[in-house]
Design a protein around this motif. Structure first.
Motif, PDB file in Angstrom:
ATOM      1  N   GLU A 103       0.816  -1.210   0.000  1.00 54.89           N
ATOM      2  CA  GLU A 103       0.000   0.000   0.000  1.00 54.89           C
ATOM      3  C   GLU A 103       0.858   1.271   0.000  1.00 54.89           C
ATOM      4  O   GLU A 103       1.991   1.278   0.465  1.00 54.89           O
ATOM      5  N   ARG A 104       0.262   2.323  -0.509  1.00 52.77           N
ATOM      6  CA  ARG A 104       0.872   3.646  -0.402  1.00 52.77           C
ATOM      7  C   ARG A 104       0.773   4.114   1.047  1.00 52.77           C
ATOM      8  O   ARG A 104      -0.213   3.845   1.736  1.00 52.77           O
ATOM      9  N   ARG A 105       1.786   4.843   1.501  1.00 53.83           N
ATOM     10  CA  ARG A 105       1.820   5.291   2.882  1.00 53.83           C
ATOM     11  C   ARG A 105       1.310   6.727   2.983  1.00 53.83           C
ATOM     12  O   ARG A 105       1.743   7.609   2.237  1.00 53.83           O
ATOM     13  N   ASP A 137       0.095  10.689  -0.548  1.00 54.95           N
ATOM     14  CA  ASP A 137       1.373  10.047  -0.249  1.00 54.95           C
ATOM     15  C   ASP A 137       2.503  11.008  -0.607  1.00 54.95           C
ATOM     16  O   ASP A 137       2.275  12.155  -1.010  1.00 54.95           O
TER      17      ASP A 137
END
Length: 280
Positions: free
Chosen positions: A134-136, A151
Motif C-alpha cells: 500500500e501507499r503510505r 502520499d
C-alpha cells in the motif's frame, strides 16, 4: 492322433481379439497422467501464470478434471477495502483457475488509489494469492477548501476518515501535494523549526511559507529553502526568534532579515465603551 502344438489356445485367441481395446485404454490413461505431470511442472516454475498459456482444448480438458478457484487470499492490505480488492482481481470462487489473467488482475489492482504495487499468484491447488503493497499516508492536503490524504508523491489516497491516520503534516495550496515531501525532509533536519510549524503553504505554485503554531508566517525564498531553513534554525537557537510575538519573518532576501511585528489592538474609544456598557 497327435495334437497340433502350434494351434493357439482359446485363451490366446480371446486376448488377441481384445488387444486392440486394451491398448487404447492404456494410452488414454497414460496421456492424462502425463498431462497432470506437465501441468504441475509448469505451475511450479511459473506460479504467476506468465508461461501457462494452454490452448482452448487443453484448458477445457483440465477444467473437466476440476481445477477451480477455491480461495482468493489477499495479503498486505491495511487501509484498502477488501471487497474492492477482490472485485479488482476479476476472479471468484468457483471460476476456472486457468480462465483469468494474473497480469490483468495485477494491472487493475495497481490502478486503485491505495495500491502501490501488487503480485498475483495462481496455484493449481485452487488458490489465487494476492499480495499488495500500500501507499503510505504522508500529509493532509488542503486546496480550495477541500481536504485529502496524499502520499509522498502527491497521489490522493483518501478523502474521508482523515483523522484515522494519526497526526500528519498539513500542506496547503495548489502544487503543494507534489513538492511538500522535499521541503518536509529539509525541516526534519532542523527539528526546532519543524516542531513549531503548523502548515507548509505553497505560494503561487513556486515558493513556500511556513505557517507557525503561534500564527506567524515565515516567507522562504524560491529555490533557496535549504540555506533559509538553516539560517532560521540558527536564529531560533540564538535568539528564540520563532517564540516572539511576530506576524511574519521574511527570509526572501539573503542579505537581510525583515520582521513584521504583531499589530497592537487599537484602544477602545469612549463612545464604544458607552455603547458596550449597557449590554447584558
Amino acid at each position: 492322433m497327435r495334437r497340433d502344438t502350434k494351434r493357439p489356445s482359446g485363451l490366446r485367441l480371446w486376448l488377441r481379439r481384445r488387444r486392440g481395446l486394451v491398448r487404447p485404454a492404456i494410452r488414454v490413461t497414460v496421456g492424462f497422467a502425463l498431462l497432470g505431470v506437465v501441468v504441475a511442472g509448469v505451475s511450479a516454475f511459473d506460479p504467476a501464470g506468465q508461461l501457462f498459456q494452454l490452448g482452448e482444448g487443453v484448458s477445457g480438458a483440465v477444467s473437466g478434471v476440476g481445477l477451480k478457484v477455491r480461495e482468493v487470499r489477499i495479503e498486505g492490505a491495511e487501509n484498502a477495502s477488501l471487497p474492492v480488492l477482490r472485485t479488482a482481481t476479476g476472479v471468484r470462487v468457483g471460476d476456472p483457475i486457468l480462465g483469468f489473467s494474473p497480469e490483468a488482475a495485477r494491472d487493475r489492482l495497481e490502478s486503485l488509489a491505495w495500491v502501490e504495487s501488487a503480485e498475483v499468484e495462481r496455484r493449481l491447488t485452487g488458490t489465487v494469492l494476492v499480495r499488495v503493497s500500500e501507499r503510505r499516508p504522508f500529509a493532509i492536503w488542503q486546496n480550495n477548501g477541500r481536504f485529502a490524504v496524499v502520499d509522498r508523491a502527491g497521489r490522493v489516497i483518501a478523502t474521508d476518515r482523515l483523522d484515522a491516520f494519526g497526526p500528519l503534516p498539513l500542506i496547503v495550496g495548489a502544487g503543494a501535494e507534489k513538492h511538500a515531501a522535499a521541503l518536509h525532509d529539509l525541516l526534519a533536519q532542523s527539528p526546532e523549526v519543524l516542531v513549531r510549524t503548523q502548515a507548509l503553504v505553497r505560494v503561487g505554485e513556486r515558493r513556500w511559507n511556513l505557517h507557525l503554531h503561534n500564527g506567524a508566517d515565515v516567507l522562504l525564498p524560491e529555490g533557496e529553502e535549504r540555506p533559509a531553513i538553516r539560517r532560521l534554525a540558527e536564529l531560533q537557537k540564538q535568539n528564540a526568534l520563532l517564540d516572539r510575538p511576530l506576524a511574519a519573518v521574511d527570509l526572501r532576501l539573503p542579505d537581510r532579515l525583515v520582521l513584521r511585528q504583531v499589530s497592537a489592538p487599537e484602544p477602545a474609544r469612549p463612545a464604544d465603551i458607552r455603547r458596550g456598557s449597557g449590554r447584558g
